[in-house]
Design an enzyme around this catalytic site. Structure first.
Site, PDB file in Angstrom:
ATOM      1  N   ASP A  19       0.860  -1.251  -0.226  1.00  0.00           N
ATOM      2  CA  ASP A  19       0.187   0.007  -0.006  1.00  0.00           C
ATOM      3  C   ASP A  19       0.940   1.427  -0.016  1.00  0.00           C
ATOM      4  OD1 ASP A  19      -2.164  -1.800   0.214  1.00  0.00           O
ATOM      5  OD2 ASP A  19      -2.161  -1.628   2.598  1.00  0.00           O
ATOM      6  N   GLU A 227     -11.468   0.532  -4.036  1.00  0.00           N
ATOM      7  CA  GLU A 227     -10.754   0.794  -2.583  1.00  0.00           C
ATOM      8  C   GLU A 227      -9.213   1.613  -3.111  1.00  0.00           C
ATOM      9  OE1 GLU A 227      -9.499  -2.544  -0.167  1.00  0.00           O
ATOM     10  OE2 GLU A 227      -8.248  -3.558  -1.492  1.00  0.00           O
TER      11      GLU A 227
HETATM   12  O1  FUB Z   1      -3.315  -3.368   3.423  1.00  0.00           O
HETATM   13  C1  FUB Z   1      -4.839  -3.802   3.719  1.00  0.00           C
HETATM   14  C2  FUB Z   1      -5.752  -3.283   2.612  1.00  0.00           C
HETATM   15  O2  FUB Z   1      -5.280  -4.206   1.549  1.00  0.00           O
HETATM   16  C3  FUB Z   1      -5.430  -2.082   2.142  1.00  0.00           C
HETATM   17  O3  FUB Z   1      -6.089  -0.899   2.925  1.00  0.00           O
HETATM   18  C4  FUB Z   1      -6.352  -2.314   0.837  1.00  0.00           C
HETATM   19  O4  FUB Z   1      -6.162  -0.969  -0.173  1.00  0.00           O
HETATM   20  C5  FUB Z   1      -5.460  -3.361   0.237  1.00  0.00           C
HETATM   21  O5  FUB Z   1      -4.324  -3.343  -0.316  1.00  0.00           O
END
Ligand code: FUB
Length: 332
Positions: A19, A227
């Site tokens: 991330d 997301e």
């Molecule tokens: O790292 C946890 C979660 O997985 C992140 O918040 C998302 O974007 C995905 O990468």
């Protein structure tokens, strides 16, 4: 779709991190990643396998494809956050007037994601958390855009484990509602920050990704937002990029202001190895780079991810040329 395959680099083979949010502060590249941990949990759609407890800041000497990467050590630990429950996910950092503000999503003691702020005197931290989360904050996956008007805009939100389906009009629903079929997909959110950088200056607004006819992307469209919001500016336009979650793409849309709407343009990165895909796009010394992650080094464990970088190319009309992510092939 014609895919490109630029050189790619694993940035930090010593540890599992994911991330990436990246900024150039004082001429140097700083990376704000999630710090992945091994976990005993079975993988599930609630994201219980992502059990991050702290975060480190990395920086790069010069060119991201070749420069030495430095780990500046632990910059934030959930043990120091009074309201912490579990799961410190994707952070981002903004610099203002000699201070650095780290925005982090974390579940509170009721297992609800909130967004916190921690402050440092240097980009590498350590960051001192404020005693409470931002008022009215919810969900996760942070990006902060410092804009030319002197304002800072914070983007957030993510479905399923990110809990965005539990909210409508910034209010918690009695039960989660996930749109289906032809219904409009759930949007990311954007909110202007207060001058002191510590609170929302307004109600968060929905970030609509629309098609060329002006319609929001449908809930069953594999290119819809899921997301990992990121916003960068290129030739005066605002580029909103994001992960599509269960279709495993990074896509982007272009608008004229921080709030959009953003018109869907295309795929940036096809699926990587691993369930999640997450990124940021950054300019360094006149060249553009995609920072992201995959799970190749951990043998495909989706909760143990490794940071990567590669150059990106725009065509003459400002379109980003799509990159092969190296995972299972995907067809449009
Ligand atoms: O790292 C946890 C979660 O997985 C992140 O918040 C998302 O974007 C995905 O990468």
């Amino acid at each position: 779709m014609n895919l490109t395959n630029p050189d790619k680099r694993y940035l930090f083979p010593d540890d599992y991190m994911a991330d990436p949010s990246v900024h150039v502060f004082n001429g140097r590249i700083y990376i704000y990643p999630s710090h992945d941990w091994e976990c005993e949990n079975v993988e599930n759609d609630n994201g219980d396998q992502y059990v991050m407890k702290d975060m480190h800041v990395l920086s790069i000497d010069g060119d991201p494809m070749t420069g030495k990467v430095t780990d500046h050590g632990k910059a934030l630990d959930i043990a120091d956050i009074p309201w912490a429950g579990r799961q410190l996910w994707d952070c981002d950092c903004a610099g203002k007037d000699g201070k650095y503000y780290l925005y982090f999503p974390l579940k509170d003691k009721n297992d609800i994601f909130r967004i916190g702020v921690a402050i440092a005197d240097r980009p590498e931290g350590p960051f001192i958390p404020q005693p409470d989360p931002i008022r009215g904050s919810y969900s996760m996956d942070i990006c902060v855009l410092p804009d030319a008007d002197g304002e800072y805009y914070l983007y957030f939100g993510g479905l399923w484990g990110g809990q965005l389906q539990r909210y409508r009009d910034n209010k918690a629903l009695e039960s989660a509602y996930l749109p289906e079929g032809a219904e409009p997909s759930l949007p990311s959110r954007c909110v202007r920050l207060t001058k002191d950088m510590l609170q929302f200056a307004e109600e968060p607004r929905p970030i609509q990704v629309i098609d060329k006819d002006g319609n929001p992307l449908r809930a069953d469209d594999p290119h819809r937002f899921f997301e990992a919001s990121w916003v960068h500016k290129y030739n005066g336009k605002y580029y909103f990029s994001y992960s599509t979650g269960d279709s495993h793409l990074l896509c982007y849309a272009v608008g004229d202001n921080p709030y959009g709407p953003f018109v869907y343009q295309g795929v940036i990165l096809t699926p990587v190895v691993g369930w999640t895909t997450h990124h940021c796009i950054v300019e360094y010394e006149g060249k553009w780079y995609l920072f992201h992650h995959d799970s190749v080094p951990s043998g495909g464990k989706s909760w143990l991810r490794s940071l990567k970088v590669c150059p990106i190319t725009y065509d003459e009309e400002g379109r980003i040329l799509p990159i092969d992510g190296g995972g299972d092939p995907w067809t449009e």
